[in-house]
Scaffold this motif. Sequence first.
Motif, PDB file in Angstrom:
ATOM      1  N   HIS A  23       0.665  15.808  -3.264  1.00 36.66           N
ATOM      2  CA  HIS A  23       1.459  14.946  -4.142  1.00 36.66           C
ATOM      3  C   HIS A  23       2.633  14.334  -3.380  1.00 36.66           C
ATOM      4  O   HIS A  23       3.769  14.277  -3.881  1.00 36.66           O
ATOM      5  CB  HIS A  23       1.973  15.710  -5.364  1.00 36.66           C
ATOM      6  CG  HIS A  23       0.905  16.229  -6.250  1.00 36.66           C
ATOM      7  ND1 HIS A  23       1.097  16.451  -7.598  1.00 36.66           N
ATOM      8  CD2 HIS A  23      -0.390  16.571  -6.012  1.00 36.66           C
ATOM      9  CE1 HIS A  23      -0.014  16.924  -8.138  1.00 36.66           C
ATOM     10  NE2 HIS A  23      -0.932  17.002  -7.178  1.00 36.66           N
ATOM     11  N   HIS A  24       2.373  13.867  -2.175  1.00 33.45           N
ATOM     12  CA  HIS A  24       3.452  13.394  -1.311  1.00 33.45           C
ATOM     13  C   HIS A  24       3.161  11.979  -0.821  1.00 33.45           C
ATOM     14  O   HIS A  24       2.053  11.685  -0.366  1.00 33.45           O
ATOM     15  CB  HIS A  24       3.618  14.327  -0.114  1.00 33.45           C
ATOM     16  CG  HIS A  24       4.674  13.887   0.852  1.00 33.45           C
ATOM     17  ND1 HIS A  24       6.013  13.855   0.523  1.00 33.45           N
ATOM     18  CD2 HIS A  24       4.594  13.448   2.141  1.00 33.45           C
ATOM     19  CE1 HIS A  24       6.705  13.418   1.553  1.00 33.45           C
ATOM     20  NE2 HIS A  24       5.877  13.161   2.547  1.00 33.45           N
ATOM     21  N   VAL A  25       4.155  11.099  -0.925  1.00 32.19           N
ATOM     22  CA  VAL A  25       4.054   9.731  -0.417  1.00 32.19           C
ATOM     23  C   VAL A  25       4.646   9.687   0.988  1.00 32.19           C
ATOM     24  O   VAL A  25       5.815  10.029   1.188  1.00 32.19           O
ATOM     25  CB  VAL A  25       4.794   8.736  -1.330  1.00 32.19           C
ATOM     26  CG1 VAL A  25       4.816   7.347  -0.697  1.00 32.19           C
ATOM     27  CG2 VAL A  25       4.134   8.677  -2.700  1.00 32.19           C
ATOM     28  N   TYR A  26       3.833   9.264   1.960  1.00 29.35           N
ATOM     29  CA  TYR A  26       4.332   9.123   3.328  1.00 29.35           C
ATOM     30  C   TYR A  26       5.149   7.844   3.496  1.00 29.35           C
ATOM     31  O   TYR A  26       6.256   7.865   4.029  1.00 29.35           O
ATOM     32  CB  TYR A  26       3.172   9.121   4.322  1.00 29.35           C
ATOM     33  CG  TYR A  26       2.361  10.391   4.341  1.00 29.35           C
ATOM     34  CD1 TYR A  26       2.965  11.640   4.247  1.00 29.35           C
ATOM     35  CD2 TYR A  26       0.972  10.356   4.452  1.00 29.35           C
ATOM     36  CE1 TYR A  26       2.216  12.809   4.261  1.00 29.35           C
ATOM     37  CE2 TYR A  26       0.215  11.519   4.469  1.00 29.35           C
ATOM     38  CZ  TYR A  26       0.835  12.742   4.372  1.00 29.35           C
ATOM     39  OH  TYR A  26       0.101  13.888   4.383  1.00 29.35           O
ATOM     40  N   LYS A  27       4.606   6.729   3.019  1.00 28.19           N
ATOM     41  CA  LYS A  27       5.323   5.464   3.183  1.00 28.19           C
ATOM     42  C   LYS A  27       4.616   4.373   2.396  1.00 28.19           C
ATOM     43  O   LYS A  27       3.489   4.540   1.911  1.00 28.19           O
ATOM     44  CB  LYS A  27       5.404   5.056   4.661  1.00 28.19           C
ATOM     45  CG  LYS A  27       4.052   4.873   5.336  1.00 28.19           C
ATOM     46  CD  LYS A  27       4.243   4.493   6.800  1.00 28.19           C
ATOM     47  CE  LYS A  27       2.916   4.465   7.541  1.00 28.19           C
ATOM     48  NZ  LYS A  27       3.097   4.124   8.964  1.00 28.19           N
ATOM     49  N   ARG A  28       5.298   3.238   2.298  1.00 29.51           N
ATOM     50  CA  ARG A  28       4.759   2.021   1.704  1.00 29.51           C
ATOM     51  C   ARG A  28       4.739   0.937   2.778  1.00 29.51           C
ATOM     52  O   ARG A  28       5.709   0.785   3.514  1.00 29.51           O
ATOM     53  CB  ARG A  28       5.617   1.551   0.520  1.00 29.51           C
ATOM     54  CG  ARG A  28       5.727   2.555  -0.603  1.00 29.51           C
ATOM     55  CD  ARG A  28       6.793   2.125  -1.602  1.00 29.51           C
ATOM     56  NE  ARG A  28       7.018   3.149  -2.606  1.00 29.51           N
ATOM     57  CZ  ARG A  28       6.388   3.200  -3.770  1.00 29.51           C
ATOM     58  NH1 ARG A  28       5.515   2.259  -4.084  1.00 29.51           N
ATOM     59  NH2 ARG A  28       6.635   4.168  -4.622  1.00 29.51           N
ATOM     60  N   PHE A  29       3.675   0.174   2.839  1.00 34.44           N
ATOM     61  CA  PHE A  29       3.561  -0.881   3.839  1.00 34.44           C
ATOM     62  C   PHE A  29       2.425  -1.802   3.434  1.00 34.44           C
ATOM     63  O   PHE A  29       1.761  -1.592   2.411  1.00 34.44           O
ATOM     64  CB  PHE A  29       3.296  -0.279   5.231  1.00 34.44           C
ATOM     65  CG  PHE A  29       1.930   0.350   5.371  1.00 34.44           C
ATOM     66  CD1 PHE A  29       0.895  -0.329   5.996  1.00 34.44           C
ATOM     67  CD2 PHE A  29       1.682   1.625   4.866  1.00 34.44           C
ATOM     68  CE1 PHE A  29      -0.359   0.244   6.114  1.00 34.44           C
ATOM     69  CE2 PHE A  29       0.441   2.205   4.986  1.00 34.44           C
ATOM     70  CZ  PHE A  29      -0.586   1.513   5.608  1.00 34.44           C
ATOM     71  N   LEU A  79       0.843  -1.185   0.000  1.00 33.21           N
ATOM     72  CA  LEU A  79       0.000   0.000   0.000  1.00 33.21           C
ATOM     73  C   LEU A  79       0.881   1.238   0.000  1.00 33.21           C
ATOM     74  O   LEU A  79       1.915   1.278   0.663  1.00 33.21           O
ATOM     75  CB  LEU A  79      -0.907   0.034   1.235  1.00 33.21           C
ATOM     76  CG  LEU A  79      -2.306  -0.572   1.092  1.00 33.21           C
ATOM     77  CD1 LEU A  79      -2.205  -2.080   0.931  1.00 33.21           C
ATOM     78  CD2 LEU A  79      -3.156  -0.234   2.303  1.00 33.21           C
ATOM     79  N   ILE A  80       0.456   2.232  -0.760  1.00 31.31           N
ATOM     80  CA  ILE A  80       1.070   3.553  -0.692  1.00 31.31           C
ATOM     81  C   ILE A  80       0.122   4.452   0.074  1.00 31.31           C
ATOM     82  O   ILE A  80      -1.058   4.557  -0.256  1.00 31.31           O
ATOM     83  CB  ILE A  80       1.312   4.129  -2.101  1.00 31.31           C
ATOM     84  CG1 ILE A  80       2.484   3.422  -2.772  1.00 31.31           C
ATOM     85  CG2 ILE A  80       1.592   5.627  -2.034  1.00 31.31           C
ATOM     86  CD1 ILE A  80       2.802   3.943  -4.148  1.00 31.31           C
ATOM     87  N   TRP A  81       0.638   5.087   1.125  1.00 24.00           N
ATOM     88  CA  TRP A  81      -0.132   6.061   1.894  1.00 24.00           C
ATOM     89  C   TRP A  81       0.481   7.436   1.660  1.00 24.00           C
ATOM     90  O   TRP A  81       1.698   7.614   1.788  1.00 24.00           O
ATOM     91  CB  TRP A  81      -0.104   5.719   3.384  1.00 24.00           C
ATOM     92  CG  TRP A  81      -0.889   6.675   4.240  1.00 24.00           C
ATOM     93  CD1 TRP A  81      -2.175   7.090   4.041  1.00 24.00           C
ATOM     94  CD2 TRP A  81      -0.444   7.316   5.432  1.00 24.00           C
ATOM     95  NE1 TRP A  81      -2.564   7.951   5.036  1.00 24.00           N
ATOM     96  CE2 TRP A  81      -1.518   8.121   5.915  1.00 24.00           C
ATOM     97  CE3 TRP A  81       0.746   7.301   6.152  1.00 24.00           C
ATOM     98  CZ2 TRP A  81      -1.432   8.884   7.057  1.00 24.00           C
ATOM     99  CZ3 TRP A  81       0.842   8.071   7.304  1.00 24.00           C
ATOM    100  CH2 TRP A  81      -0.242   8.844   7.753  1.00 24.00           C
ATOM    101  N   GLY A  82      -0.361   8.384   1.303  1.00 23.38           N
ATOM    102  CA  GLY A  82       0.171   9.703   1.025  1.00 23.38           C
ATOM    103  C   GLY A  82      -0.906  10.765   1.025  1.00 23.38           C
ATOM    104  O   GLY A  82      -2.048  10.537   1.451  1.00 23.38           O
ATOM    105  N   SER A  83      -0.552  11.939   0.544  1.00 20.09           N
ATOM    106  CA  SER A  83      -1.465  13.072   0.437  1.00 20.09           C
ATOM    107  C   SER A  83      -1.703  13.362  -1.034  1.00 20.09           C
ATOM    108  O   SER A  83      -0.758  13.698  -1.766  1.00 20.09           O
ATOM    109  CB  SER A  83      -0.877  14.307   1.130  1.00 20.09           C
ATOM    110  OG  SER A  83      -1.644  15.462   0.839  1.00 20.09           O
TER     111      SER A  83
END
Length: 596
Positions: free
Chosen positions: A316-322, A308-312
């Motif tokens: 246009h910002h990726v917080y993290k992948r998990f 999963l990609i979690w972001g805004s």
Amino acid sequence: MHAIMFSLVLTAWIQPSPSPGFSGSAPTWSPDGEWLAFLDRARSSDHSGYRYRIWATRAESRQSVLIEESSWPLSAPVWGPRGRVLAFGRFAPAEQNPPRALARGRFEVVSRSASDPDRVIVVKERFVLDRAVESTWGLGRSAWSRDGSMLALDVPGVAPALAVIRMDEGRVEATLEGAMDPAFAPDARQLAFIGFEGETTGLFLVERKGLGLAPARRPVARGVVWGTPRWARDGGSLYLARFKPGPGGGEVELARVFLDRDSPATVLAMGLALHGEAGEPLACAWDVAQESERCLLTARHSAGDTALIWGSAAEHHVYKRFHPLDPGIAISALAMSPDGGLAAFRVEGNEGFGEVGLLEPATEATWLIAANPFHERAWRSLLADRARGLLAGALVETTADEPIARPASLPLPGELDARPDLIPRLARLARLGNALPASATDASDLWDRLFLEYLGDDRAAALTLIEQLEPFQTTAGARADLLSIKAQVLWSAGDRAQATAIVEALRNKEGPATSVVEDTPEGPVVTRRRTPRQAWLNLLSTGLAVVSAPETAAGEPDAQPPEPGIGDPFVPNRPVIELNEPAPPVQRRRPAARPR
């Protein structure tokens, strides 16, 4: 009522399904983010049809309430704009006990609240239900306008369709043929949806004109898009997930479509390059939170695991992948809470009605929703099967070219030292499974519980489950296998003396290896051959002997050497997995309403 055909797409419709690659029935959040509603579909006990249930789950406690249950199809529910009403479609047969393969009746929408009687609006007076229609029933999505006046309801059928219903007047205003996955604009004057053009999908819009709807227009180029479009807070743009072709393949991305521009802008890229035979991804799931515009995006491909990609989306910002469970478990649907603090997800499986869970992206805290014992078993079976899949190939299967009959895929102490990458994955699967209620008592579920408790390093719980499994072992071989598992659990718990006594008793009962005389060019040779069960017991005995041997002054074990060819995969007193996995702190908008 009138019908609107927005393109000649029905001639290209080959097989009924939800959006391409988007295989799960999505949960839906109440506007205040306190409740989650979802549709559950399972095979009936006699396998003659399905049983449908609509559940509402409180996010804070994860306690579920049954809203509706029927042996006839129900559609996925959708919350009203004030969170006090749930709407869902249902099939009402025209006669009692009609044939399941071909039933005639009505398709209607039910508006249900806790304080008022049900309100029923007939959508199609004459509706024919057959196996093909029921196979995809409940996978489509519906949407309510924010002012509560209109509902775009998924109409099940061989081809997709949406019924636009004036809820304030109790009538169907229009039917959009070939349309699915609707989303009303904040002012309710425009309706976005996914439609087909040939073999590809695209984003379409219709506008309200007086008492009707204007012809649909398509603001984006052709391409493969997934899921329900989401309106941005500005009301002049939408988010959607699409497959973006590239050199040698392409990738999945979240895009933003501005109604006054010709092409969409990339918001977040999945970072999953697809090349060669890989082609397009098999599935994609995503969602954008209505208030914060935080987003989740995932894609599954046959060639690898998922994340999963979690972001805004706004920044246009990726917080993290998990991954909330394990990268090998595909997620078929996602639903972000309005403020983006929580997300509901559905795993792939059960014909689009896989199990539902709850996730806090900031901390990766995950809770599994088990509305009844059926879902407890289903979740535990899914997690245990995934753990067994990870262990496949990591455990000893032969010794001295002799196959081993392991009664369960439980790693021996030290057996995973060569695969440290598996340890945290197994630990997470075990922790999630062991947190589930344990009301089911059938043998299959007891085996899954034993497996997960062992991986979770709770040896006392594992020994208790072995006792509960004893009445189900009706043959001498099954009882011997369970005893050998008990010896393995005792060994891993540090009780080597009792484990050794059980193993030696089983070896004596099993008897010695068979001696076989074989003619070779060098002359007759005597070969000892063990049965697969004898090889398993010998592996246990050898490992216990190595671990139990006293150490000499030099620090080397003074044990009897194992039989030739057996090998030594054991290390003294090494735990199978580590369970410490601290979660980072998180600040929430409404902490009292969020599960911890």
